[in-house]
Design a protein around this motif. Structure first.
Motif, short mmCIF file in Angstrom:
data_model
loop_
_atom_site.label_atom_id
_atom_site.label_comp_id
_atom_site.label_asym_id
_atom_site.label_seq_id
_atom_site.Cartn_x
_atom_site.Cartn_y
_atom_site.Cartn_z
N ARG A 170 0.79 -1.24 0.10
CA ARG A 170 -0.11 -0.40 0.49
C ARG A 170 0.58 1.45 -0.11
O ARG A 170 0.68 2.49 -0.88
CB ARG A 170 -0.97 0.36 1.37
N LEU A 199 0.10 1.13 -3.66
CA LEU A 199 -1.14 2.38 -3.87
C LEU A 199 -1.09 3.20 -3.35
O LEU A 199 -2.51 3.81 -3.05
CB LEU A 199 -1.85 0.91 -2.78
N PRO A 229 -1.18 6.63 -3.83
CA PRO A 229 -1.57 7.55 -4.74
C PRO A 229 -2.98 7.43 -4.87
O PRO A 229 -4.17 8.50 -5.38
CB PRO A 229 -0.92 7.34 -6.10
N TYR A 230 -3.25 6.16 -5.16
CA TYR A 230 -4.57 4.92 -5.55
C TYR A 230 -5.86 5.36 -4.25
O TYR A 230 -7.17 4.84 -4.40
CB TYR A 230 -4.66 3.94 -6.55
N ILE A 231 -5.14 4.86 -2.74
CA ILE A 231 -6.14 4.05 -1.57
C ILE A 231 -5.61 5.29 -0.73
O ILE A 231 -4.40 5.19 -0.79
CB ILE A 231 -6.24 3.11 -1.77
N SER A 232 -7.12 5.64 0.03
CA SER A 232 -6.90 7.08 1.36
C SER A 232 -6.20 5.79 2.13
O SER A 232 -6.23 4.97 2.30
CB SER A 232 -7.87 7.74 1.63
#
Length: 286
Positions: free
Chosen positions: A31, A35, A37-40
């Motif tokens: 993450r 990830l 940049p894509y998943i908070s």
């Protein structure tokens, strides 16, 4: 084998403990490295327990199943080992006790025969010697059966019955017939042990007392989960109730075993034959 199973079980337990931790570590690394940049952060924290749950339901659940199977196999192995040790102990007791006592009794009978010149005494000694010989043979056979480990092959428990029937026919000069259609998976392990013991005792009774020219062992299913097993012979039979005859314990033992299992027992003369029957009534389920 026991140590190997313990080592294998230890590895499985460590994997069960480590996999959830490694899963969280791997998820956090992926993450943050790929990830973010894509998943908070909140969504990542929310997904973490579901990912661990998914891994648990797949990998860890499979490991638990393997551990349970290994533990069951270990318990079976321990049970078999304990049974073999108990059989060996019984065989040793028979050999050291009854077998040697019978041998000494036979020696004393020989000495009695040598020093006796009266016909009736010699005949009595000869009869006693024959009885001791048969008893000694039975004890030796029991010792051999105890020391022979049970085979895991299908229907292996039936083979000794065929052998005993053949020996009975050879010893008594009779003809033997063995017809068996009861499937091996149609009986529980307990039923196999008890049915084997009952048929063996009935055959020993024929061997000792019947003087038969034909002996039959028949085992057949009733199509509804039950069975019928008979030992028949065309020998001398018995007078009166064989279960109340003094000194005749074989059929009583068969009856007691059958009743303990919930089977029906019957011993009678029928059409010139002695019939010992064991009957388990089926419940209609197949």
């Amino acid at each position: 084998m026991d140590n190997q199973n313990r080592t294998k079980d230890g590895r499985i337990k460590w994997l069960i403990l480590l996999i959830p931790t490694l899963t969280i570590g791997a998820w956090e690394y992926v993450r943050h490295a790929f990830l973010l940049p894509y998943i908070s952060m909140d969504l990542g924290n929310l997904l973490a327990p579901f990912i661990v749950l998914a891994v648990t339901l797949t990998l860890v659940r499979g490991l638990f199943a393997r551990l349970e199977h290994s533990q069951q196999a270990l318990q079976i192995e321990k049970g078999v080992k304990a049974a073999l040790e108990e059989r060996e102990s019984l065989a040793r007791e028979l050999h050291d006790g009854i077998s040697q006592s019978l041998f000494l009794l036979a020696v004393k009978l020989d000495q009695l025969d040598e020093h006796s010149h009266e016909g009736p005494v010699r005949e009595l000694a000869a009869g006693l010697r024959e009885t001791v010989r048969v008893m000694h043979e039975d004890v030796r056979q029991a010792i051999a059966n105890l020391r022979e480990p049970p085979s895991p092959a299908a229907a292996a428990w039936i083979v000794p019955l065929r052998v005993l029937l053949g020996e009975t026919a050879e010893l008594t000069g009779s003809k033997a017939e063995f017809v068996w259609t009861i499937s091996d998976d149609g009986l529980t392990d307990k039923e196999k042990v008890e049915l084997h013991a009952c048929v063996r005792e009935a055959l020993m009774n024929v061997r000792k007392h019947a003087k038969a020219s034909h002996v039959y062992v028949v085992g057949e299913t009733d199509g509804a989960g039950g069975f019928r097993c008979t030992v028949e012979d065309d020998g001398a039979g018995f007078n009166g109730d064989p279960l109340n005859t003094r000194g005749r314990f074989g059929l009583r033992m068969v009856r007691d075993r059958a009743e303990a299992m919930g089977w029906e027992f019957r011993a009678e003369r029928k059409g010139g034959r002695t019939v010992v029957e064991l009957l388990k009534r089926g419940d209609g389920k197949r």
